[in-house]
Motif scaffolding. Structure first.
Motif, PDB file in Angstrom:
ATOM      1  N   ALA A   1       0.813  -1.217   0.000  1.00  0.00           N
ATOM      2  CA  ALA A   1       0.000   0.000   0.000  1.00  0.00           C
ATOM      3  C   ALA A   1       0.846   1.265   0.000  1.00  0.00           C
ATOM      4  O   ALA A   1       0.387   2.338  -0.397  1.00  0.00           O
ATOM      5  N   ALA A   2       2.088   1.149   0.441  1.00  0.00           N
ATOM      6  CA  ALA A   2       2.960   2.330   0.514  1.00  0.00           C
ATOM      7  C   ALA A   2       3.939   2.319  -0.659  1.00  0.00           C
ATOM      8  O   ALA A   2       4.687   1.356  -0.842  1.00  0.00           O
ATOM      9  N   ILE A   3       3.910   3.382  -1.448  1.00  0.00           N
ATOM     10  CA  ILE A   3       4.837   3.470  -2.584  1.00  0.00           C
ATOM     11  C   ILE A   3       6.272   3.471  -2.065  1.00  0.00           C
ATOM     12  O   ILE A   3       7.147   2.772  -2.584  1.00  0.00           O
ATOM     13  N   GLU A   4       6.523   4.253  -1.049  1.00  0.00           N
ATOM     14  CA  GLU A   4       7.845   4.318  -0.425  1.00  0.00           C
ATOM     15  C   GLU A   4       7.668   4.231   1.092  1.00  0.00           C
ATOM     16  O   GLU A   4       7.534   5.242   1.764  1.00  0.00           O
ATOM     17  N   PRO A   5       7.613   3.020   1.657  1.00  0.00           N
ATOM     18  CA  PRO A   5       7.468   2.917   3.117  1.00  0.00           C
ATOM     19  C   PRO A   5       8.633   3.596   3.814  1.00  0.00           C
ATOM     20  O   PRO A   5       9.777   3.522   3.364  1.00  0.00           O
ATOM     21  N   THR A   6       8.335   4.274   4.909  1.00  0.00           N
ATOM     22  CA  THR A   6       9.387   4.985   5.636  1.00  0.00           C
ATOM     23  C   THR A   6      10.363   3.992   6.249  1.00  0.00           C
ATOM     24  O   THR A   6      10.049   2.805   6.433  1.00  0.00           O
TER      25      THR A   6
END
Length: 296
Positions: free
Chosen positions: A208-213
């Protein structure tokens, strides 16, 4: 706390955040601890205990401090690499069972009780099950490890090892029935179901996150490592022929490997300095890597 998050001891979290250079960034530690539902006070007390025990030294103050590991404390975060590789080899059909049971019997006097208990614990840790007093059975060839331990303990003469392809306990002689009676397969499967649910949820989170932190990545890694170890440690790694089909362990390990692969991709892309990467990632990169040859 994130959905499906396992309970993680504060000490394990500190160990999990050791970087390749042996340091722990306490700012990162406090942030991830908060994401996992831990208080700052818990973290401070844990750091104090670890420093007092000599496992870490402390440099700086508060969230800008660095902890320096005095030894490699990450071993508890991943089962032994060859053990995990063997599990994946079984899942992939590379370690078929030859139908041989490996049996171990010993009679150690009370005067050597500590040695007797250590030998018993070694058998159980390596996946053997108690048949009756002083008699244990394994589906895997663990003789070399057991004999080495018995020799080290000075009780090798009290140990008898033998094999059988005709094991019977009471009226049970079918191999799958024997396995179901000797090992707590339902309990082991339940642990793997918990791991599968966590891995599936975290894969969804990563998708779901394009760039997870980086904090999200580290939090997921710590959760996954903790739950993977909880599931694997009590698993005797019985051959697939002795297990219910489909087996929860194979499914959970497949999902866990997918999750680790995604995390490793993100780490490679976002953490340029190798020294700042967690040792945890190296441990699991080695553990889930398929063996070059089938395990025999």
């Amino acid at each position: 706390m994130p959905e499906n998050a396992p309970e993680i001891p504060t000490r394990l979290l500190v160990h999990a955040l050791v970087r390749e250079d042996g340091t722990v960034d306490t700012g990162e530690l406090y942030t991830i601890a908060g994401a996992l539902g831990m208080s700052d006070q818990q973290v401070r007390l844990c750091i104090k205990r670890l420093v007092t025990e000599g496992r870490f030294t402390h440099e700086g103050r508060g969230r800008k401090a660095l902890l320096h590991a005095t030894a490699d404390v990450t071993g508890s975060l991943a089962p032994e690499v060859e053990y995990v590789r063997y599990a994946y080899a079984q899942d992939n059909g590379q370690a078929p069972w030859d139908g041989v049971w490996h049996l171990f019997a010993f009679a150690v006097p009370e005067s050597a009780r500590a040695a007797r208990d250590t030998l018993r614990d070694t058998l159980l840790r390596l996946g053997a099950a108690a048949v009756q007093g002083g008699l244990y059975v394994s589906a895997n060839p663990i003789e070399e490890h057991i004999e080495t331990q018995a020799r080290h303990l000075g009780i090798l003469d009290a140990l008898t090892t033998f094999t059988s392809n005709d094991l019977r306990i009471g009226n049970r002689r079918d191999a799958t029935d024997l396995a179901a009676g000797l090992w707590p397969l339902e309990e082991i499967a339940n642990r793997y179901d918990t791991l599968a649910a966590l891995a599936q949820a975290r894969l969804g989170q990563l998708d779901a996150a394009i760039e997870p932190t980086e904090i999200d990545q580290l939090t997921i890694a710590v959760e996954l490592a903790a739950q993977f170890t909880r599931a694997m440690e009590p698993d005797p790694l019985l051959p697939p022929q002795l297990l219910p089909r489909p087996w929860a362990g194979a499914h959970a390990r497949h999902l866990a490997a997918r999750c680790w692969a995604r995390l490793l991709e993100h780490q490679a892309a976002t953490t340029a300095d190798q020294h700042h990467r967690l040792r945890l990632f190296s441990l699991y990169a080695d553990a889930i890597q398929p063996p070059h040859h089938p395990v025999r």
